[in-house]
Design an enzyme around this catalytic site. Structure first.
Site, short mmCIF file in Angstrom:
data_model
loop_
_atom_site.label_atom_id
_atom_site.label_comp_id
_atom_site.label_asym_id
_atom_site.label_seq_id
_atom_site.Cartn_x
_atom_site.Cartn_y
_atom_site.Cartn_z
N GLU A 167 67.18 3.93 96.56
CA GLU A 167 67.87 2.89 95.82
C GLU A 167 66.92 2.17 94.86
OE1 GLU A 167 69.45 2.61 100.13
OE2 GLU A 167 67.74 3.48 99.07
N LEU A 197 49.58 29.92 112.08
CA LEU A 197 50.73 28.99 112.10
C LEU A 197 50.63 27.92 111.02
CD1 LEU A 197 51.37 28.49 115.93
CD2 LEU A 197 52.30 30.22 114.39
#
Length: 352
Positions: free
Chosen positions: A54, A213
């Site tokens: 916003e 990973l």
């Protein structure tokens, strides 16, 4: 209402730009239109600690005088509390924006309707529930974490056409990973890693494949690495223990934490998947992608503790080896990635 849907869809599109970057905050986009339904401002939440959607939307409006006769759209209820940034509801009120259209209520306890109440008390006309299902879905990680007190769980694996995920390991091939999916599927997997907060594998995956990973095939954040190692069998020189990424080892043995590596105790005589979820919740990790072997994946499936599964199936065949996990759910999409097919399955019978 159709025009409301149009601009909430735009909010959702903007919000997705923050995927993987806003944790622990939700994904939020905002659009401001004038009396003639022209967009005069828009923005999205880019990173935790930085201005919310916003704020960015309001700041992007060149002529602030237009705000007093405008409508602001947000896919999620504006916050009403002070965090790292001031309340967005207060900013909307300050600029006297008369119309506020919200996709869904924020069920997070610090917000949960209070932003709407504050706006209405200030005289704003508030419309709630536009494309609510889509607005809840985009923040599935955030809502799962706060409402179910666990991370959102994504299961991922690659299987051959004859439904194997690995060959049978012997002494001669014990540390030779099997490549099943193609290059493009692997790159997509690494993109997914940048979008989730944690990644989990079991002991055998670490020992047999020595995975890093990380998200080296796609630019973005690396997830926190989590692995199960009941008796600390994983060798200290394994990639997962290289100190480059925050790593959590789940074990029954005692071990001293070291740089970027944390050891947390598990009771392996009790429900391990639920314990893992509790641990990751306490570590403030909102999402988890499980890329472990068949045993680790099946342990979560068997107690219905998962939210979605992403399964690659290649044209290759192994004829024997380790069978893929057995799962049932609602197929929400099927796509082709060159020689691989990708099926996304949603869990329709949740437990907490």
């Amino acid at each position: 209402m159709k025009i409301h849907e149009k601009y909430i869809r735009r909010c959702l599109k903007l919000a997705k730009n923050g995927l993987g970057l806003t944790y622990p905050n939700p994904l939020v986009g905002s659009v401001i239109i004038d009396q003639n339904n022209n967009i005069i401002g828009e923005g999205w939440h880019k990173k935790a600690g930085e201005p919310h959607a916003e704020v960015n939307a309001i700041n992007s409006v060149k002529n602030k005088e237009l705000l007093a006769k405008s409508t602001i759209y947000i896919n999620l209820e504006p916050c009403s509390h002070f965090g790292k940034t001031p309340p967005c509801a207060d900013l909307i009120i300050k600029h006297q924006i008369p119309n506020v259209v919200i996709g869904c209520i924020d069920s997070f306890s610090k917000v949960s309707g209070s932003g709407i109440a504050k706006l209405e008390k200030a005289g704003c006309k508030v419309t709630v529930g536009v494309l609510e299902k889509e607005c809840l879905s985009i923040n599935k990680r955030f809502f799962t974490f706060h409402n179910k007190k666990r991370p959102y769980i994504i299961l991922k694996w690659a299987q051959t056409k004859d439904l194997f995920i690995d060959k049978t390991r012997t002494n001669s091939n014990k540390h030779q990973p099997v490549t099943i999916s193609n290059t493009y599927s692997r790159q997509l997997t690494h993109k997914w890693r940048t979008q989730e907060q944690a990644i989990l594998v079991g002991t055998n995956t670490v020992i047999n494949d020595n995975p890093s990973l990380n998200s080296r095939l796609f630019e973005g954040n690396n997830p926190v690495r989590v692995f199960i190692d009941k008796t600390l069998k994983v060798k200290p020189n394994s990639n997962i223990l290289d100190n480059t990424i925050t790593t959590i080892c789940l074990t029954q043995n005692k071990a001293k934490d070291r740089e970027n590596i944390k050891y947390i105790s598990l009771d392996f005589d009790k429900d391990v998947p639920t314990q893992i979820c509790n641990i990751l919740y306490n570590e403030n990790l909102q999402s988890l992608i499980i890329e472990g072997g068949s045993y680790t994946l099946q342990s979560f499936i068997d107690i219905n503790l998962w939210d979605e599964a992403r399964i690659f199936t290649s044209e290759n065949r192994l004829h024997s080896g380790v069978k893929s996990a057995n799962i049932t759910g609602e197929t929400v999409s099927k796509t082709t990635i060159v020689t691989d097919s990708l099926e996304i399955i949603k869990n329709t019978s949740h437990r907490n």
